[in-house]
Scaffold this motif. Sequence first.
Motif, short mmCIF file in Angstrom:
data_model
loop_
_atom_site.label_atom_id
_atom_site.label_comp_id
_atom_site.label_asym_id
_atom_site.label_seq_id
_atom_site.Cartn_x
_atom_site.Cartn_y
_atom_site.Cartn_z
N THR B 87 91.54 -72.43 43.49
CA THR B 87 92.02 -73.77 42.97
C THR B 87 92.06 -75.03 43.84
N TYR B 88 91.51 -76.09 43.68
CA TYR B 88 91.40 -77.39 44.08
C TYR B 88 92.32 -78.44 43.58
N PHE B 89 93.09 -79.11 44.16
CA PHE B 89 94.03 -80.06 43.77
C PHE B 89 93.68 -81.46 44.53
N CYS B 90 93.19 -82.60 43.71
CA CYS B 90 93.26 -83.87 44.20
C CYS B 90 94.85 -84.34 44.29
N ALA B 91 94.78 -85.35 45.24
CA ALA B 91 96.38 -85.93 45.29
C ALA B 91 96.31 -87.41 45.72
N ALA B 92 97.36 -88.07 45.55
CA ALA B 92 97.58 -89.32 46.05
C ALA B 92 98.81 -89.82 46.73
N ASN B 93 99.05 -90.45 47.60
CA ASN B 93 100.33 -90.77 48.03
C ASN B 93 100.27 -92.35 48.19
N GLY B 94 101.53 -93.10 48.25
CA GLY B 94 101.38 -94.42 48.13
C GLY B 94 101.74 -94.96 49.64
N LYS B 95 101.61 -96.37 49.62
CA LYS B 95 101.96 -97.20 50.70
C LYS B 95 103.43 -96.84 51.08
N ARG B 96 103.83 -97.37 52.24
CA ARG B 96 105.12 -97.26 52.69
C ARG B 96 106.15 -98.24 51.74
N GLY B 97 107.16 -97.56 51.32
CA GLY B 97 108.02 -98.17 50.36
C GLY B 97 107.45 -97.72 48.74
N THR B 98 106.60 -96.95 48.59
CA THR B 98 105.97 -96.62 47.32
C THR B 98 105.60 -95.41 47.07
N TYR B 99 106.12 -94.42 48.11
CA TYR B 99 105.82 -93.22 48.36
C TYR B 99 105.97 -92.28 46.94
N LYS B 100 104.90 -91.74 46.65
CA LYS B 100 104.91 -91.05 45.23
C LYS B 100 103.70 -89.78 45.32
N TYR B 101 103.96 -88.80 46.14
CA TYR B 101 102.99 -88.08 46.29
C TYR B 101 102.72 -87.27 45.06
N ILE B 102 101.49 -87.53 44.51
CA ILE B 102 101.15 -87.02 43.19
C ILE B 102 99.77 -86.00 43.03
N PHE B 103 99.90 -84.88 42.23
CA PHE B 103 98.89 -84.27 42.47
C PHE B 103 98.03 -84.27 40.88
N GLY B 104 96.85 -83.90 41.16
CA GLY B 104 96.13 -83.65 39.83
C GLY B 104 96.31 -82.36 39.10
N THR B 105 95.81 -81.87 38.10
CA THR B 105 96.11 -80.81 37.38
C THR B 105 95.50 -79.67 37.92
N GLY B 106 94.22 -79.69 38.71
CA GLY B 106 93.71 -78.68 39.35
C GLY B 106 92.45 -78.18 38.86
N THR B 107 91.57 -77.60 39.61
CA THR B 107 90.34 -76.96 39.21
C THR B 107 90.07 -75.74 39.88
N ARG B 108 89.89 -75.03 38.89
CA ARG B 108 89.52 -73.51 39.28
C ARG B 108 88.07 -73.31 39.67
N LEU B 109 87.70 -72.97 40.76
CA LEU B 109 86.43 -72.76 41.31
C LEU B 109 86.02 -71.44 41.54
N LYS B 110 84.86 -70.94 40.73
CA LYS B 110 84.44 -69.71 41.00
C LYS B 110 83.04 -69.73 41.76
N VAL B 111 82.75 -69.19 42.78
CA VAL B 111 81.43 -69.19 43.34
C VAL B 111 80.95 -67.65 43.16
N LEU B 112 79.92 -67.62 42.45
CA LEU B 112 79.19 -66.32 42.34
C LEU B 112 78.29 -65.78 43.59
N ALA B 113 78.58 -64.67 43.78
CA ALA B 113 77.82 -64.02 44.91
C ALA B 113 76.21 -63.98 44.60
#
Lengths: 114, 113
Positions: B87-113
Amino acid sequence: EAGVVQSPRYKIIEKKQPVAFWCNPISGHNTLYWYLQNLGQGPELLIRYENEEAVDDSQLPKDRFSAERLKGVDSTLKIQPAELGDSAVYLCASSYASATGELFFGEGSRLTVL
Amino acid sequence: QQQVKQSPQSLIVQKGGISIINCAYENTAFDYFPWYQQFPGKGPALLIAIRPDVSEKKEGRFTISFNKSAKQFSLHIMDSQPGDSATYFCAANGKRGTYKYIFGTGTRLKVLA
């Protein structure tokens, strides 16, 4: 170098019971985070510490949740009383400082409330 | 707005194919955009990250493309392998004074052999 250590890894309790989770961050990391992760969802911030100060606890349900970080190192997250909806994984993360990027996560504590 | 919107929710790719996951944000105070990879039973781990002063960053098979004007960034996994299934999550963090480490809802990746 040891990573972020969390305990217990798994906890099953009856509703209305109390529960506590412990986190030991990476040595030297002054910023510590507690996140809640529901199944199939992204981590949601509960509280962030800079050293021993809780600088962001706006998302912490303070009626039943509490946290502390003694001496700016280890941290404990407590729920009392637990509700069915609290079943989730509680993740602890640490970093050198909020201004930098990478968060280092522990493996999480999975809570099941029956 | 402090949200980070991620898509798709799930993705199935053939081995050797390209996996693409997208994220969008609204708050211009964000200045750090990481991608995290999470395997079952483990905590998320940083995969690759970018700051808004560049439009692309590549590390091995993983590339972030960043579009500041559109407030979007994406993860490209080239030559996807079954071991990339996670599962892959994107995220974002703010500049100094506005920190808010926020995550996306996720993407479940399946790679077939």
